[in-house]
Write a protein that holds these residues in place. Structure first.
Motif, PDB file in Angstrom:
ATOM      1  N   ASP A 109       4.244 -10.217  -8.805  1.00  0.00           N
ATOM      2  CA  ASP A 109       3.306 -10.772  -7.705  1.00  0.00           C
ATOM      3  C   ASP A 109       4.095 -11.712  -6.781  1.00  0.00           C
ATOM      4  O   ASP A 109       3.307 -12.709  -6.513  1.00  0.00           O
ATOM      5  CB  ASP A 109       2.047 -11.037  -7.979  1.00  0.00           C
ATOM      6  N   GLU A 160      -4.149  -1.497  -4.471  1.00  0.00           N
ATOM      7  CA  GLU A 160      -4.010  -2.897  -4.728  1.00  0.00           C
ATOM      8  C   GLU A 160      -2.780  -3.546  -4.259  1.00  0.00           C
ATOM      9  O   GLU A 160      -2.179  -2.911  -3.692  1.00  0.00           O
ATOM     10  CB  GLU A 160      -4.043  -3.129  -6.307  1.00  0.00           C
ATOM     11  N   ASP A 196      -0.219  -0.899  -2.858  1.00  0.00           N
ATOM     12  CA  ASP A 196       0.237  -0.037  -4.109  1.00  0.00           C
ATOM     13  C   ASP A 196      -0.615   0.990  -4.297  1.00  0.00           C
ATOM     14  O   ASP A 196      -1.790   0.556  -4.870  1.00  0.00           O
ATOM     15  CB  ASP A 196       0.645  -0.942  -5.251  1.00  0.00           C
ATOM     16  N   LYS A 197      -0.415   2.177  -4.369  1.00  0.00           N
ATOM     17  CA  LYS A 197      -1.345   3.268  -4.754  1.00  0.00           C
ATOM     18  C   LYS A 197      -0.886   3.612  -6.298  1.00  0.00           C
ATOM     19  O   LYS A 197      -0.356   4.326  -6.719  1.00  0.00           O
ATOM     20  CB  LYS A 197      -0.930   4.553  -4.136  1.00  0.00           C
ATOM     21  N   TYR A 198      -1.323   2.624  -7.209  1.00  0.00           N
ATOM     22  CA  TYR A 198      -0.867   2.593  -8.300  1.00  0.00           C
ATOM     23  C   TYR A 198      -1.123   3.203  -9.481  1.00  0.00           C
ATOM     24  O   TYR A 198      -0.300   3.591 -10.217  1.00  0.00           O
ATOM     25  CB  TYR A 198      -1.336   0.862  -8.980  1.00  0.00           C
ATOM     26  N   ARG A 199      -2.127   4.194  -8.909  1.00  0.00           N
ATOM     27  CA  ARG A 199      -2.422   5.324  -9.913  1.00  0.00           C
ATOM     28  C   ARG A 199      -1.608   6.504  -9.709  1.00  0.00           C
ATOM     29  O   ARG A 199      -1.181   7.420 -10.570  1.00  0.00           O
ATOM     30  CB  ARG A 199      -3.972   5.749  -9.952  1.00  0.00           C
ATOM     31  N   HIS A 246       1.379   5.877  -8.493  1.00  0.00           N
ATOM     32  CA  HIS A 246       2.796   5.620  -8.502  1.00  0.00           C
ATOM     33  C   HIS A 246       3.711   5.714  -7.195  1.00  0.00           C
ATOM     34  O   HIS A 246       4.864   6.231  -7.342  1.00  0.00           O
ATOM     35  CB  HIS A 246       3.656   6.295  -9.791  1.00  0.00           C
ATOM     36  N   TYR A 258       3.717   3.865  -2.900  1.00  0.00           N
ATOM     37  CA  TYR A 258       3.213   2.879  -1.870  1.00  0.00           C
ATOM     38  C   TYR A 258       2.646   3.606  -0.828  1.00  0.00           C
ATOM     39  O   TYR A 258       3.084   4.633  -0.302  1.00  0.00           O
ATOM     40  CB  TYR A 258       4.087   2.022  -1.528  1.00  0.00           C
ATOM     41  N   ARG A 306       6.722  -2.826  -6.962  1.00  0.00           N
ATOM     42  CA  ARG A 306       5.455  -3.398  -7.411  1.00  0.00           C
ATOM     43  C   ARG A 306       5.153  -4.460  -6.236  1.00  0.00           C
ATOM     44  O   ARG A 306       5.649  -5.135  -5.587  1.00  0.00           O
ATOM     45  CB  ARG A 306       5.499  -3.873  -8.705  1.00  0.00           C
ATOM     46  N   HIS A 307       3.944  -4.778  -6.455  1.00  0.00           N
ATOM     47  CA  HIS A 307       2.980  -5.611  -5.777  1.00  0.00           C
ATOM     48  C   HIS A 307       3.982  -7.056  -5.303  1.00  0.00           C
ATOM     49  O   HIS A 307       4.625  -7.707  -6.047  1.00  0.00           O
ATOM     50  CB  HIS A 307       1.862  -6.458  -6.615  1.00  0.00           C
TER      51      HIS A 307
END
Length: 311
Positions: free
Chosen positions: A73, A245, A261-264, A266, A268, A293-294
């Protein structure tokens, strides 16, 4: 005479075009990959849509502080002193954050561990720190999310290891001495990933509603007249039917863009707005380095990009 005049016009046109190109805003995305083990990654863009990794997507800075030595981050801002100041998450469970500064984003100062939650014995973590500068008070505010054991029990959950965050902060004018840690934002729910921008006469906070039961996992906004608050009640979600997130923002011409991040999934996502009220999804228009990532976005100059491209 006509030929000389034509030549002069061509030269003037070339000069102004070159000047305009040199003044064109360049956006730099500071991010991490994996678990943050290898450190700071950078990508750039001239249009805010297509992003290209620098240094073949290798790390620009290896993390050195805390027992876990992570650099998750990363948040970079250009300070009033002309230096780039960076903070980052050093560990999943430590009670402090990382800090370093640089003149050129290539050579960095010695990394420091800032023990911002060390006095809170029940503090379980310090996640996703960011920096915002207040030009009126000439002060930097560093803020992050922390869960403190047995606090805010009204929103406690047994899901996701029982984390129940609020946003805390310290202030500094020189990154040498810091204020005492204080609570910045309690929206009445589990909140992480705050990022704050100056807009008009006040400040806007983008934040993640981390509520698990019933699931929110979206980006919302809050407002304040002063950087240190108090901030308003969080509004409705500005992101869609997915878990999001790590919001970060930039302003291109008169349009705000928020990346997350559309982290689920995988991947952006991005939304944009001219008024910070009505948002349009532009996720299909953006292209980012694989595995990004973030992180956060800062504006740099053409000569600074040239040096980064040489690495």
């Amino acid at each position: 005479m006509k030929k000389l005049l034509y030549l002069a016009i061509l030269l003037l046109s070339a000069f102004y075009n070159a000047h305009a190109q040199s003044e064109k805003e360049i956006y730099l995305f500071a991010y991490f990959k994996g678990n943050g083990e290898d450190g700071l990654h950078l990508a750039y863009s001239t249009d805010a849509y297509k992003w290209t990794a620098l240094k073949n997507d290798q790390s620009f800075l290896t993390p050195m502080v805390s027992k876990d030595k992570l650099m998750r981050d990363p948040c970079i801002i250009r300070g009033a002193d002309g230096l780039f100041h960076m903070v980052w998450t050093v560990s999943w469970k430590d009670r402090g954050i990382g800090y370093a500064s640089s003149k050129d984003l290539i050579h960095w100062s010695e990394q420091q561990f800032l023990p911002v939650m060390i006095k809170e014995g029940g503090a379980r973590n310090t996640w996703a720190p960011e920096i915002t500068y207040d030009n009126r008070t000439k002060t930097y505010m560093i803020y992050w999310a922390t869960t403190i054991k047995d606090k805010f029990n009204e929103t406690a959950s047994t899901e996701e290891s029982g984390y129940n965050h609020r946003i805390y902060y310290v202030t500094t004018k020189d990154f040498k001495t810091y204020s005492e840690t204080k609570l910045l934002y309690d929206p009445g729910f589990n909140v992480i990933d705050a990022t704050i921008i100056k807009e008009g006469s006040g400040f806007v906070m983008f934040l993640k509603d981390e509520t698990r039961e019933p699931a929110q996992k979206n980006i919302k906004m809050a407002y304040a007249g002063q950087l240190i608050g108090p901030y308003s009640k969080a509004g409705s979600a500005i992101t869609g039917n997915y878990w999001a997130e790590g919001p970060t923002t930039l302003k291109k011409d008169h349009t705000w863009m928020v990346f997350f991040d559309k982290y689920r999934d995988h991947q952006y996502g991005a939304i944009q707005s001219v008024d910070l009220k009505n948002w349009t999804d532009v996720s299909e228009k953006i292209s980012l380095p694989k595995g990004l990532r973030h992180g956060t976005i800062v504006t740099i100059k053409a000569k600074e990009l040239k040096e980064l491209l040489n690495q």
